[in-house]
Write an enzyme that holds these catalytic residues in place. Structure first.
Site, PDB file in Angstrom:
ATOM      1  N   GLU A 190       9.403  14.152  17.564  1.00  0.00           N
ATOM      2  CA  GLU A 190       9.986  13.975  16.233  1.00  0.00           C
ATOM      3  C   GLU A 190       9.464  15.071  15.305  1.00  0.00           C
ATOM      4  OE1 GLU A 190      10.965  10.316  13.271  1.00  0.00           O
ATOM      5  OE2 GLU A 190       8.886  10.485  13.926  1.00  0.00           O
TER       6      GLU A 190
ATOM      7  N   CYS B 268      13.391   8.858  10.002  1.00  0.00           N
ATOM      8  CA  CYS B 268      13.188   8.399  11.377  1.00  0.00           C
ATOM      9  C   CYS B 268      14.509   8.151  12.097  1.00  0.00           C
ATOM     10  CB  CYS B 268      12.322   7.148  11.399  1.00  0.00           C
ATOM     11  SG  CYS B 268      12.865   5.870  10.256  1.00  0.00           S
TER      12      CYS B 268
ATOM     13  N   GLU C  39       8.040  -0.299  12.163  1.00  0.00           N
ATOM     14  CA  GLU C  39       9.256   0.528  12.187  1.00  0.00           C
ATOM     15  C   GLU C  39       8.781   1.964  12.228  1.00  0.00           C
ATOM     16  OE1 GLU C  39      11.737   3.133  11.287  1.00  0.00           O
ATOM     17  OE2 GLU C  39      11.769   2.267   9.269  1.00  0.00           O
TER      18      GLU C  39
ATOM     19  N   LYS D 223       0.869  -1.170   0.000  1.00  0.00           N
ATOM     20  CA  LYS D 223       0.000   0.000   0.000  1.00  0.00           C
ATOM     21  C   LYS D 223       0.910   1.225   0.000  1.00  0.00           C
ATOM     22  CE  LYS D 223      -2.644   3.397   1.654  1.00  0.00           C
ATOM     23  NZ  LYS D 223      -2.086   4.750   1.943  1.00  0.00           N
TER      24      LYS D 223
END
Length: 500
Positions: A402, A301, A262, A188
């Site tokens: 983040e 990330c 993740e 996806k």
């Protein structure tokens, strides 16, 4: 520079349509709806249209993958290996086109990011093709009257849900590992950056039976959610934000589907005094710049976005780093001279600006490098220059959350126990970077840092064959390695036989 793809075919309009791949066929959504893929580096430019897939399209893809699974799983490993290696060769032949698509699709600079990403994809297919025979069981010595052995079997249908920041590399973590283990796959795509994945699938599909690889496009809230809840999906492999990852784990976990996540990170970059001497400071500042992922606009990330510098060298190191970062050229992702491309879209641009404004409002903060208002000549996209905050407290929002943008916060420290405590004072635990030439300082710190991946005196990207994944809120499971693939894409069946 013209971006072209050979499949699927275009419509009669100036904007090509890129259908989904389901069961070996290129198809529109059953609803007939399409959405435009906008260029992040050239505002107002439409790259293509892709289908707005929904739950019924997810079901089509699952049915195709389930139909293809028995024959694919039953193959001798060497046949799956041959297919993966042929795909690797084909991807290498078309690596430049994949790189161009990546630059246009994601805003990542062609030279510094897009080309290396397309090569990493090739390497991952080669690696997992090479280790395809390692998905095997063991025999337990249980006496002459017993045959006790294990089979390592595929899970079934895997749904890989991809992000927009580096879709080819993330697809490279999931696709060949899943296929080598004998699974069939549904990818996806991210709505913001689907084109490279569709092109990769077009290449891979030439060498695979219909339905072994499928690609669907559309919003996560509809087609993505349908994959999470579909009883025909045996495993969900998700890469993205921690917030969405929690939802993925909760929804898929309700039906006890296999899940790997993740997720986000706020990785510490720890600089010891001996890494900032006249002989070492240039290499360390270069490494810190790389670890921060400035050349991916900080949209990573693993970005080492919390810079902890020993107080004895804090001022000199920060000054040297700022001078180096200033040399980066922010520009059109398709320009060969560009070091740092564009932010993915307006929403992400505004989010980064919100963090920057919040940081500037903190008492005593310093902003020795402010790229928030960067305006490049001739550029019309979502561009921001690197921004570095100094005199930051580790408890501030810009040091804890983040940002996913080109924003680095610098924090001084004096004691090793203190910096380890600050580094671990985070909900995240994906990456960490340590800069020291003292073996005790480097290894003791690495062993005590709560992160799944620690680098010492280097700041590069993931290495093929390493086990990559996070601690704490940075995720569950490992990818990039044989060990991670065995854990994440296969399961063990124990068989005991009474002989004689």
């Amino acid at each position: 520079m013209t971006i072209t793809t050979s499949e699927p075919t275009t419509t009669g309009t100036t904007v090509p349509d890129r259908p989904m791949l389901i069961g070996g066929e290129w198809v529109p959504a059953l609803s007939g709806e399409w959405s435009q893929v906008q260029s992040p580096g050239r505002r107002g430019t439409v790259l293509a249209r892709v289908p707005v897939g929904g739950p019924e399209d997810a079901d089509r893809a699952v049915q195709a993958a389930r139909a293809a699974f028995p024959a694919w799983a039953a193959l001798h490993f060497k046949d799956r290996q041959k297919a993966l290696l042929k795909i690797a060769d084909a991807l290498e032949e078309e690596a430049e086109e994949l790189a161009l698509l990546t630059a246009a699709d994601t805003g990542n600079a062609l030279r510094t990011q897009a080309r290396p990403e397309s090569q990493t994809l090739v390497s991952l297919f080669r690696y997992f093709g090479g280790v395809a025979g390692e998905f095997k069981g063991t025999v337990l010595p249980a006496g002459d009257d017993q045959l006790q052995y294990t089979r390592r079997e595929p899970l079934g249908v895997v749904a890989g849900i991809l992000p927009w920041n580096s879709p080819l590399m993330i697809a490279g973590m999931k696709t060949p590992a899943s296929l080598a283990a004998g699974n069939t796959l549904i990818l996806k795509t991210a709505q913001e950056a689907p084109l490279t994945i569709l092109k990769m699938a077009e290449i891979a599909n030439r060498y695979l039976p219909p339905g072994v690889i499928n690609v669907v496009t559309g919003p996560g809230r509809s087609i993505g959610e349908a994959l999470l809840t579909h009883p025909g999906v045996d495993k969900v492999s998700f890469t993205g934000s921690t917030e969405v990852g929690r939802h993925v784990g909760e929804v898929a976990g309700k039906r006890l589907a296999h899940v790997s996540l993740e997720l986000g990170g706020k990785s510490p970059n720890i600089v010891f005094p001996d890494a900032a001497t006249p002989d070492t400071i240039d290499a360390t500042t270069t490494g810190v710049l790389t670890a921060m992922r400035f050349t991916r606009q900080g949209q990573s990330c693993t970005a080492g976005s919390r810079l902890f510098v020993h107080a004895d060298v804090y001022d000199v190191f920060l000054a040297a780093l700022i001078e180096k970062v200033k040399q980066l050229k922010v520009g059109d992702p398709l320009d060969e001279t560009t070091d740092m491309g564009s932010i993915i879209n307006a929403k992400q641009y505004e989010s980064i600006m919100d963090y920057i404004n919040d940081g500037k409002s903190q008492p005593g903060v310093q902003v020795p490098l402010d790229g928030a208002d960067f305006v490049g000549e001739g550029l019309n996209g979502y561009y921001q220059g690197p921004t570095i905050f100094a005199a930051v407290d580790n408890s501030w929002r810009i040091a804890q959350e983040e940002i996913f943008g080109p924003v680095l916060v610098a924090i001084p420290w004096t004691d090793r126990d203190e910096v380890i405590r600050m580094a671990n004072d985070s909900t995240y635990g994906l990456g960490a970077y340590i800069w020291s030439h003292n073996l005790t300082d480097a290894l003791d710190t690495a062993h005590r840092i709560q992160s799944g991946w620690v680098q010492i005196n280097q700041g590069g990207g993931q290495v093929i064959g390493q086990s990559y994944g996070g601690y704490k809120a940075s995720g569950i499971g490992r990818e990039f390695s044989l060990e991670g693939a065995l854990e994440g894409f296969s399961q063990i069946k124990q068989i005991n036989v009474k002989l004689g």
